[in-house]
Write a protein that holds these residues in place. Structure first.
Motif: not given
Length: 433
Positions: A310-313, A268-275, A315-318, A335-340
């Motif tokens: 780290i994966t969330g960062l 929960h803490y890391l999700q708040r930090l990611l936001k 995908k957010a471009g960081f 990678e987040a938008e069209g890498g795969p």
């Protein structure tokens, strides 16, 4: 009681002095003989004691973190000596000694409060008995005996008789209702605090004796408080209820701001930090930067919550930096938008029947192409010879061809399987074939 008084006599006078000082302040506001003045004096004493115990609480948190760091090693010891409980216990104690970790560190704040608890208990018991103690003189003693909390005197207990309660100017029903409510609240707050610790701030994927100890305390402590609470004066119940509420709030703060790695609270803490990073495009406090720095330093040893962060960062471009900051990353955005989707697609594997069908079709196509290529040169050769083959057939005998030479216009003999192409070397006369 005399034994307890002799053991804690060194702190009885300071406790009574602190209560009197707070009573002087609150008495000027609410009146010297009111329950608010004496009740708030006890609450203020609790707050003062807990503030003094903050360094001990910090030490407890560090010891708890050390216990969490030892969880993998403890699990390995359990697996290795699962059939030998005595050897398992010996190895656990050896590990505690080597790392300087105390599994009973969670009990340190309670042990540190025990002198204040017994001193306050003896002070309130002396007030109920009409005895002066410490700096509490006769006038303060009369004022304390007149103070009531919602109709219950400070010195009354759940087990008191009707005559004793009546001597304090109250009814037994009021005393028992108030004390019962306070005992329930005291036990419930203790249970909730421990349950909150077990459910949100513990890595439940690792089962260790420490986990079993915490789970046992979650059920034992509330029962102990409930049983002992019926023999506590109302003033002592105020003390314990206040300290339990303080502990609960303190535990909530720790869980939200400094969660245990691998726990639900960390997720929960890391999700708040990611936001927060996504909204502000930066890490806005030194403590948060230290958290990200620690996650980056772990590398492949990150737990599931940290890998998800780290994966969330990404995908957010960081991209998380080693110093705990974040930076925009074009690679992360791609990678987040069209890498795969930009990766090379592997051909779909055909079934056995389809492979045989495709092989047969390729074989037919190759044979037709080879037939066309062989017939075309012979037709061209016939055209160059002026149709002599046709003339020979119609008009006369054709010249015999010399031995060993192919006839004119005939198709060249194809080499056998395993035989090399081109003119073959003549066989030796001694050869049978």
């Amino acid at each position: 009681m005399d034994t307890i008084a002799s053991l804690f006599s060194f702190i009885t006078t300071p406790v009574s002095w602190v209560i009197v000082q707070f009573h002087t302040v609150y008495g000027a506001i609410f009146g010297p003989n009111t329950g608010w003045a004496w009740g708030l004096s006890i609450v203020s004493l609790v707050i003062l004691i807990r503030i003094c115990l903050i360094p001990l609480f910090v030490k407890q948190i560090k010891s708890t973190r050390n216990m969490q760091a030892l969880q993998p090693k403890m699990k390995a010891i359990q697996e290795r000596y699962k059939n030998d409980k005595q050897r398992q216990s010996e190895e656990m104690m050896k590990l505690y000694k080597e790392t300087g970790t105390n599994p009973l560190s969670s009990c340190l704040p309670i042990l540190a409060q025990s002198p204040f608890f017994f001193a306050l208990y003896y002070v309130l018991s002396s007030i109920a008995s009409g005895k002066t103690i410490g700096v509490i003189n006769e006038s303060l003693l009369d004022s304390a005996r007149q103070a009531h909390i919602f109709g219950a005197p400070l010195a009354s207990k759940f087990t008191d008789s009707t005559e004793k309660v009546a001597a304090l100017g109250a009814s037994l029903t009021d005393v028992r209702i108030i004390t019962a409510i306070m005992i329930i609240m005291m036990s419930a707050s203790q249970f909730y605090t421990q349950r909150q610790l077990m459910q949100k701030n513990v890595d439940l994927t690792v089962k260790t004796p420490y986990m079993q100890q915490q789970k046992m305390l979650m059920y034992i402590f509330p029962v102990i408080f409930a049983v002992m609470g019926i023999n506590f004066p109302v003033g002592v119940l105020i003390y314990w209820l206040t300290t339990n509420v303080w502990t609960m709030g303190q535990q909530m703060f720790v869980i939200n701001q400094n969660p245990t790695p691998g726990s639900q609270a960390q997720d929960h803490y890391l999700q708040r930090l990611l936001k927060s990073v996504t909204v502000h495009s930066e890490v806005r406090s030194r403590r948060k930067r230290s958290v990200i720095q620690a996650i980056v330093a772990k590398g492949a040893d990150r737990n599931e919550n940290e890998r998800r962060f780290i994966t969330g960062l990404t995908k957010a471009g960081f991209a998380a930096q080693p110093d705990g900051t974040v930076a925009k990353s074009d690679t992360a955005v791609a990678e987040a938008e069209g890498g795969p989707a930009q990766r090379r697609q592997q051909p779909k594997r055909l079934t056995k029947s389809k492979r045989h069908s495709a092989s047969a079709q390729q074989g037919v196509a190759k044979s037709s192409e080879s037939g066309d290529s062989e017939s075309k040169p012979s037709l061209e050769k016939d055209a160059r010879s002026g149709g002599t083959s046709g003339a020979g057939d119609s008009g006369g005998d054709a010249k015999p061809t010399p031995a060993g030479k192919p006839a004119s216009g005939s198709a060249r003999q194809q080499p056998k399987s395993g035989q090399r192409k081109g003119q073959q070397r003549p066989k030796h006369p001694s050869s049978k074939k």
